[in-house]
Design a protein around this motif. Structure first.
Motif, short mmCIF file in Angstrom:
data_model
loop_
_atom_site.label_atom_id
_atom_site.label_comp_id
_atom_site.label_asym_id
_atom_site.label_seq_id
_atom_site.Cartn_x
_atom_site.Cartn_y
_atom_site.Cartn_z
N THR A 1 0.73 -1.18 0.13
CA THR A 1 -0.10 0.04 0.15
C THR A 1 0.72 1.15 0.07
N SER A 2 2.24 1.24 -0.21
CA SER A 2 3.03 2.47 -0.39
C SER A 2 2.72 3.05 -1.71
N SER A 3 3.28 4.16 -1.99
CA SER A 3 3.31 5.05 -3.08
C SER A 3 1.92 5.77 -3.06
N ASN A 4 2.01 7.04 -4.06
CA ASN A 4 0.90 7.71 -4.43
C ASN A 4 1.10 8.26 -5.83
N TYR A 5 0.03 8.67 -6.31
CA TYR A 5 0.13 8.87 -7.94
C TYR A 5 -1.11 10.11 -8.13
N SER A 6 -0.72 10.83 -8.99
CA SER A 6 -1.70 12.04 -9.24
C SER A 6 -1.67 12.24 -10.83
N ALA A 7 -2.88 13.10 -11.15
CA ALA A 7 -3.08 13.58 -12.21
C ALA A 7 -3.69 14.93 -12.59
N ARG A 8 -3.26 15.88 -13.22
CA ARG A 8 -3.84 17.12 -13.08
C ARG A 8 -5.41 17.14 -13.64
N LEU A 9 -6.30 17.96 -12.96
CA LEU A 9 -7.60 17.74 -13.41
C LEU A 9 -7.49 19.33 -14.32
N ASP A 10 -7.24 20.24 -13.65
CA ASP A 10 -7.42 21.61 -14.04
C ASP A 10 -6.33 22.55 -13.44
N SER A 11 -6.40 23.94 -13.51
CA SER A 11 -5.45 24.69 -12.95
C SER A 11 -5.37 24.75 -11.51
N GLU A 12 -6.31 24.35 -11.04
CA GLU A 12 -6.56 24.47 -9.58
C GLU A 12 -6.81 23.16 -8.56
N HIS A 13 -6.92 22.18 -9.54
CA HIS A 13 -7.29 20.55 -8.88
C HIS A 13 -6.24 19.56 -9.54
N HIS B 1 2.88 16.52 -4.05
CA HIS B 1 2.41 16.51 -5.47
C HIS B 1 1.68 18.29 -5.70
N ALA B 2 1.06 18.56 -4.78
CA ALA B 2 0.58 19.80 -4.86
C ALA B 2 1.64 20.93 -5.40
N VAL B 3 2.74 21.04 -4.73
CA VAL B 3 3.68 22.03 -4.88
C VAL B 3 4.39 21.82 -6.50
N LEU B 4 4.27 20.75 -6.99
CA LEU B 4 4.67 20.40 -8.28
C LEU B 4 3.94 20.87 -9.34
N TYR B 5 2.45 20.81 -9.08
CA TYR B 5 1.51 21.45 -10.01
C TYR B 5 1.58 22.78 -9.79
N GLU B 6 1.83 23.38 -8.81
CA GLU B 6 1.95 24.67 -8.49
C GLU B 6 3.06 25.34 -9.19
N TRP B 7 4.18 24.53 -9.19
CA TRP B 7 5.48 25.08 -9.59
C TRP B 7 5.26 25.20 -11.24
N ARG B 8 4.96 24.21 -11.92
CA ARG B 8 4.94 24.34 -13.22
C ARG B 8 3.57 24.00 -13.78
N ASP B 9 3.09 24.85 -14.62
CA ASP B 9 1.57 24.54 -15.27
C ASP B 9 1.51 23.41 -16.48
N ASP B 10 2.81 22.99 -16.60
CA ASP B 10 2.74 22.07 -17.91
C ASP B 10 3.11 20.61 -17.48
N ILE B 11 3.07 20.34 -15.93
CA ILE B 11 3.01 19.11 -15.14
C ILE B 11 1.34 18.51 -15.36
N GLY B 12 1.41 17.43 -15.84
CA GLY B 12 0.00 16.65 -15.93
C GLY B 12 -0.03 15.47 -15.02
N ALA B 13 1.01 15.01 -14.56
CA ALA B 13 1.03 13.80 -13.75
C ALA B 13 2.11 13.87 -12.94
N VAL B 14 2.13 13.16 -11.85
CA VAL B 14 3.21 12.97 -10.73
C VAL B 14 3.07 11.50 -10.28
N LEU B 15 4.22 10.63 -10.29
CA LEU B 15 4.37 9.43 -9.69
C LEU B 15 5.22 9.27 -8.78
N HIS B 16 5.04 8.89 -7.38
CA HIS B 16 5.80 8.47 -6.60
C HIS B 16 6.02 6.91 -6.26
N THR B 17 7.03 6.34 -6.18
CA THR B 17 7.27 4.70 -5.95
C THR B 17 8.19 4.47 -4.98
#
Lengths: 207, 207, 207, 207
Positions: free
Chosen positions: B30-42, B83-99
């Motif tokens: 159950t380790s790890s977490n993953y994300s994908a951008r929804l819009d500029s705020e979510h 994850h959030a600070v990465l989406y904040e940092w660059r708006d061309d980031i669409g997904a983040v993976l942590h393994t």
């Protein structure tokens, strides 16, 4: 003219090889490229940058021996010329596989010299024309470069001088091997990956 | 308002990524977490504590850039702010993976310094914008902490000062990487896991 | 009387766990044994000597806390008493898994002392009740013996004196761990196998 | 006369074993050979040079104890005589498996002596007739040769002098083991590959 049913068959053989090689972990992250001969002037090769575990025939294109696209606007693999000189060198070569494995990468980086010598492995017999484990298998190691045309010439010169060579390594990069057809070339790559994994395990155990 | 069909598509992409990453052994227990951008705020992110090889869309939720749940009572991953600070940092980031892989864990523990430098690996070219193996890839290593807000600031400060960074490590913990979309981010994680496995094999062979 | 539908559910959970653990390479050659609690006096356990990747409910039987077969002529695993003392020790234990992995075998042989201490691994948080990587996880190592009754007493005495213990090792043999239910116990075994593989990789890299 | 339905059953058992052994990585590149007894004078064996992960009954043939083809024009595996002397040696042997694994290859090359001694491994109990981890398991190592008839004699002489031997190694080549039937022989090969992998990991960690 390229025989279309034969192109389809070779393209499918490339896709099937990709699924196998990717599952083995030897073609990660869109790396690697594969090809199969179409006729004396053309071969099928993977389109640049595709996921090797998810290839479909639409990810395979035809090129001539200069590496120029034929009947397609797609961009062939950046290393297409390394394949081309092999088909030029020997007309009995029917397929070429290039993989990026952990063992191939690490062993070629740790090996300071310009060749890896394998001996006393039964699996040397997996190479076409090798009937005993008693000889040596010599795999030349070329330094990595982004000047593919230069590397193509270097490999061709080496192979013309050493026609018994079954495969070569590019340092920190991967393996190139070839065979009469895709089945034989797959047998060669399996044997090479096995032998390189043995060499890596031996380096670890003896360091 | 969050676009629901797009949320569904991103949630499915996260589930599919999870199945792949779990099967590789990079997201155990159950380790790890993953994300994908929804819009500029979510963005969509995995719910805390779920089995990463068995994710369904119900294991994915929406959060805002402060990491607060949106249209859901579920608890997002404890590391959502990274994850959030990465989406904040660059708006061309669409997904983040942590393994959490064995190689990532062990190499980051054995590496005493605050960065891992990768060079002369062909696979460095798997990262968006890298066209040669000749440069260096620098992966900063942050010490592990349970103070996620503090770590989020630290990583953001580092990345603003070093915008070319393709990924970072947390010592004894794992890898964070990102990309334009999930496919590119998966290519990055595959390349990183390959390179870290090479580094681990090299450490073993040279110790 | 044993509740039969619950027996069937627990037997199926054991079979599913076996398929997973065998595929990971942690239960080779008919080794390993698994159990799940049925009620305060009974638990389900694998029949002796079965292939762990091919278990069906007919390979699972019921025993009491003395390890005696209940409603069956089959022979339970030779190590059934090691399971029994765990169910006796804590009534919140719902499942017990014992595996034989390469990492568990080699690390426990190389570790001369009577415990393996794990620290600074994020994955320590996979254990129920552990909220940070900052503490130590102590896994006692018992010397292997064929006197199971003696070993059962030894482990029970240790656990009563050290109730926080999440798992133990038997030298050259394998891992025992437990949890509230099969899902939690599987999470524990996955985390343990990951951590032991990290320890083995570290031993190799630092020798 | 060979019983045809029994031949079909044994051929299928060989194909199934091959699929498993190939998937484990123990029979790469058309290496390895497998057999199963048909009657007191005959056994079924793999045809020379076939892909071990893709065997069908048509890749299996019958031979007599001299290794001569029976009711077939196919060429049996080059090492058929090594199988034959085992069936001759003990009439309770029902199946023989020969694999080529990385661990078997590397450990047998690094081990300078003429035997590998295994002790204090719980998994020694996987061998028929072994009830404790406390004894020693002695695996003789024969030097590799292409003179199979000579090697067949050598192995038979050794086994007649050491009837408790559960398996042997050929240096840089692989493992031979046997059992009452295919299921027992598969259990033996799994245990051997596990133990050799442990030995390889130990060599690495202690070098």
């Amino acid at each position: 003219m390229i025989d279309l049913p034969f192109f389809s068959r070779q393209a499918q053989a490339i896709c099937d090889a990709g699924r196998f090689l990717y599952q083995q972990g030897w073609s990660p992250a869109t790396s690697s490229n594969y090809s199969a001969r179409l006729d004396s002037e053309h071969f099928a090769v993977t389109v640049s940058g595709r996921h090797k575990g998810q290839l479909t025939p639409a990810d395979v294109m035809a090129v001539d021996l200069q590496g120029q696209p034929v009947q397609s606007e797609a961009r062939p693999s950046a290393e297409t010329r390394l394949h081309a000189v092999l088909y030029e060198w020997r007309d009995d070569i029917g397929a070429v596989l290039h993989t990026h494995s952990i063992a191939g990468t690490v062993v070629s980086r740790l090996q300071a010299g310009d060749a890896l010598i394998l001996e006393d492995y039964e699996l040397q017999k997996a190479f076409a024309g090798v009937a005993t484990h008693e000889g040596q298998l010599c795999l030349p190691i070329f330094d990595n470069t982004q000047d593919i045309e230069q590397l193509a010439k270097e490999t061709l010169n080496y192979l013309m001088a050493h026609p018994e060579t079954p495969a070569y390594l590019i340092r920190g990069h991967g393996i190139y091997t070839w065979g009469r057809d895709m089945a034989e070339t797959l047998r060669h790559i399996e044997a090479l990956e096995f032998l390189l994994a043995c060499e890596l395990a031996t380096l670890r155990a003896m360091s």
